[in-house]
Design a protein around this motif. Structure first.
Motif, mmCIF file in Angstrom:
data_model
loop_
_atom_site.group_PDB
_atom_site.id
_atom_site.type_symbol
_atom_site.label_atom_id
_atom_site.label_comp_id
_atom_site.label_asym_id
_atom_site.label_seq_id
_atom_site.Cartn_x
_atom_site.Cartn_y
_atom_site.Cartn_z
ATOM 1 N N LYS A 1 33.985 58.394 25.219
ATOM 2 C CA LYS A 1 35.166 58.999 24.600
ATOM 3 C C LYS A 1 35.690 60.204 25.375
ATOM 4 N N ILE A 2 34.805 60.918 26.062
ATOM 5 C CA ILE A 2 35.251 62.079 26.835
ATOM 6 C C ILE A 2 36.348 61.674 27.810
ATOM 7 N N GLY A 3 36.145 60.573 28.502
ATOM 8 C CA GLY A 3 37.134 60.135 29.480
ATOM 9 C C GLY A 3 38.230 59.269 28.904
ATOM 10 N N LEU A 4 37.871 58.392 27.964
ATOM 11 C CA LEU A 4 38.817 57.354 27.542
ATOM 12 C C LEU A 4 39.653 57.690 26.306
ATOM 13 N N ALA A 5 39.086 58.411 25.362
ATOM 14 C CA ALA A 5 39.818 58.669 24.110
ATOM 15 C C ALA A 5 41.132 59.425 24.325
ATOM 16 N N PRO A 6 41.191 60.416 25.226
ATOM 17 C CA PRO A 6 42.445 61.158 25.388
ATOM 18 C C PRO A 6 43.547 60.402 26.130
ATOM 19 N N LEU A 7 43.227 59.269 26.725
ATOM 20 C CA LEU A 7 44.217 58.553 27.530
ATOM 21 C C LEU A 7 45.332 57.971 26.674
ATOM 22 N N ALA A 8 46.538 57.977 27.230
ATOM 23 C CA ALA A 8 47.676 57.325 26.571
ATOM 24 C C ALA A 8 47.548 55.811 26.685
ATOM 25 N N GLY A 9 46.925 55.337 27.761
ATOM 26 C CA GLY A 9 46.716 53.905 27.955
ATOM 27 C C GLY A 9 45.462 53.660 28.769
ATOM 28 N N TYR A 10 44.757 52.613 28.404
ATOM 29 C CA TYR A 10 43.535 52.232 29.112
ATOM 30 C C TYR A 10 43.381 50.728 28.990
ATOM 31 N N ALA A 11 43.017 50.086 30.104
ATOM 32 C CA ALA A 11 42.748 48.648 30.062
ATOM 33 C C ALA A 11 41.727 48.291 31.124
ATOM 34 N N ASN A 12 40.889 47.337 30.800
ATOM 35 C CA ASN A 12 39.931 46.754 31.733
ATOM 36 C C ASN A 12 40.460 45.385 32.142
ATOM 37 N N PHE A 13 40.406 45.104 33.429
ATOM 38 C CA PHE A 13 40.868 43.826 33.953
ATOM 39 C C PHE A 13 39.679 43.068 34.524
ATOM 40 N N PRO A 14 39.380 41.895 33.955
ATOM 41 C CA PRO A 14 38.194 41.141 34.356
ATOM 42 C C PRO A 14 38.236 40.697 35.805
ATOM 43 N N GLY A 15 37.042 40.526 36.340
ATOM 44 C CA GLY A 15 36.879 40.022 37.693
ATOM 45 C C GLY A 15 35.649 39.140 37.750
ATOM 46 N N LEU A 16 35.002 39.137 38.883
ATOM 47 C CA LEU A 16 33.832 38.306 39.113
ATOM 48 C C LEU A 16 32.654 38.775 38.265
ATOM 49 N N MET A 17 31.990 37.836 37.589
ATOM 50 C CA MET A 17 30.799 38.142 36.812
ATOM 51 C C MET A 17 29.700 37.177 37.239
ATOM 52 N N LEU A 18 28.561 37.736 37.649
ATOM 53 C CA LEU A 18 27.409 36.959 38.079
ATOM 54 C C LEU A 18 26.206 37.366 37.249
ATOM 55 N N ASP A 19 25.326 36.410 36.950
ATOM 56 C CA ASP A 19 24.135 36.759 36.188
ATOM 57 C C ASP A 19 22.962 35.892 36.593
ATOM 58 N N ASN A 20 21.775 36.384 36.231
ATOM 59 C CA ASN A 20 20.552 35.621 36.461
ATOM 60 C C ASN A 20 19.847 35.295 35.145
ATOM 61 N N GLY A 21 20.579 35.388 34.048
ATOM 62 C CA GLY A 21 20.011 35.107 32.737
ATOM 63 C C GLY A 21 19.624 36.356 31.978
ATOM 64 N N THR A 22 19.500 37.469 32.668
ATOM 65 C CA THR A 22 19.201 38.766 32.050
ATOM 66 C C THR A 22 20.098 39.855 32.614
ATOM 67 N N ASP A 23 20.208 39.901 33.937
ATOM 68 C CA ASP A 23 21.007 40.925 34.603
ATOM 69 C C ASP A 23 22.376 40.358 34.935
ATOM 70 N N VAL A 24 23.403 41.185 34.688
ATOM 71 C CA VAL A 24 24.785 40.766 34.910
ATOM 72 C C VAL A 24 25.449 41.776 35.834
ATOM 73 N N MET A 25 26.073 41.279 36.902
ATOM 74 C CA MET A 25 26.899 42.120 37.765
ATOM 75 C C MET A 25 28.351 41.734 37.518
ATOM 76 N N TYR A 26 29.168 42.749 37.290
ATOM 77 C CA TYR A 26 30.546 42.533 36.886
ATOM 78 C C TYR A 26 31.470 43.375 37.761
ATOM 79 N N GLU A 27 32.260 42.692 38.585
ATOM 80 C CA GLU A 27 33.255 43.358 39.414
ATOM 81 C C GLU A 27 34.576 43.321 38.657
ATOM 82 N N HIS A 28 35.174 44.494 38.455
ATOM 83 C CA HIS A 28 36.392 44.581 37.645
ATOM 84 C C HIS A 28 37.148 45.843 38.013
ATOM 85 N N HIS A 29 38.294 46.041 37.384
ATOM 86 C CA HIS A 29 38.984 47.314 37.564
ATOM 87 C C HIS A 29 39.575 47.777 36.248
ATOM 88 N N GLU A 30 39.768 49.082 36.193
ATOM 89 C CA GLU A 30 40.353 49.715 35.010
ATOM 90 C C GLU A 30 41.623 50.424 35.427
#
Length: 150
Positions: free
Chosen positions: A57-86
């Motif tokens: 909330k320190i960074g995101l709550a005061p924003l007038a606009g915020y969005a996450n844009f999905p990208g590549l997601m890889l996993d091994n069944g437990t660990d997930v690596m997610y490339e994305h941008h905000e």
């Protein structure tokens, strides 16, 4: 958990974060989940859903606009690596595009570890001048030293 279930947990959490639905974000986090921004390091981590949301909330709550844009997601069944941008937008007109790689560990349907790798300069070079001052005066009761745990 199946690979699909693990990625659904991570995707669901990021969708909730994009909507700034703090209760929904917490529902995806294990009670002892550790969150940290890797540019800052493990000494300024947050632990547990409530403190992680305080931190976010320190960074995101005061924003007038915020969005996450999905990208590549890889996993091994437990660990997930997610490339994305905000995209961050302040009411004063400034904006920033932040590129991330986030690493999550999912156990029993909840995120137990969340590490964000990103370029701090991409934010500080585009944020309004008051951003760092506001951050410096924020509630820091969430700070947890995760050294040796991550």
């Amino acid at each position: 958990m199946s690979d699909d279930a693990v990625t659904q947990v991570v995707s669901g959490m990021w969708q909730a974060l994009s909507e700034r639905d703090w209760e929904a974000v917490m529902s995806y986090l294990a009670p002892d989940c550790i969150y940290l921004d890797m540019p800052v390091g493990p000494t300024a981590a947050a632990r547990g859903p409530e403190d992680i949301v305080k931190r976010l909330k320190i960074g995101l709550a005061p924003l007038a606009g915020y969005a996450n844009f999905p990208g590549l997601m890889l996993d091994n069944g437990t660990d997930v690596m997610y490339e994305h941008h905000e995209e961050w937008h302040w009411a004063s007109g400034e904006s920033a595009v932040l590129k991330f790689v986030s690493v999550h560990r999912v156990v029993d349907g909840r995120i137990t570890l969340w590490k964000d790798y990103w370029d701090m300069g991409a934010l500080s070079n585009h944020a309004p001048g008051s951003w760092l001052a506001d951050f410096a005066t924020a509630d820091m009761s969430w700070v947890f030293d995760a050294t040796g745990l991550v």
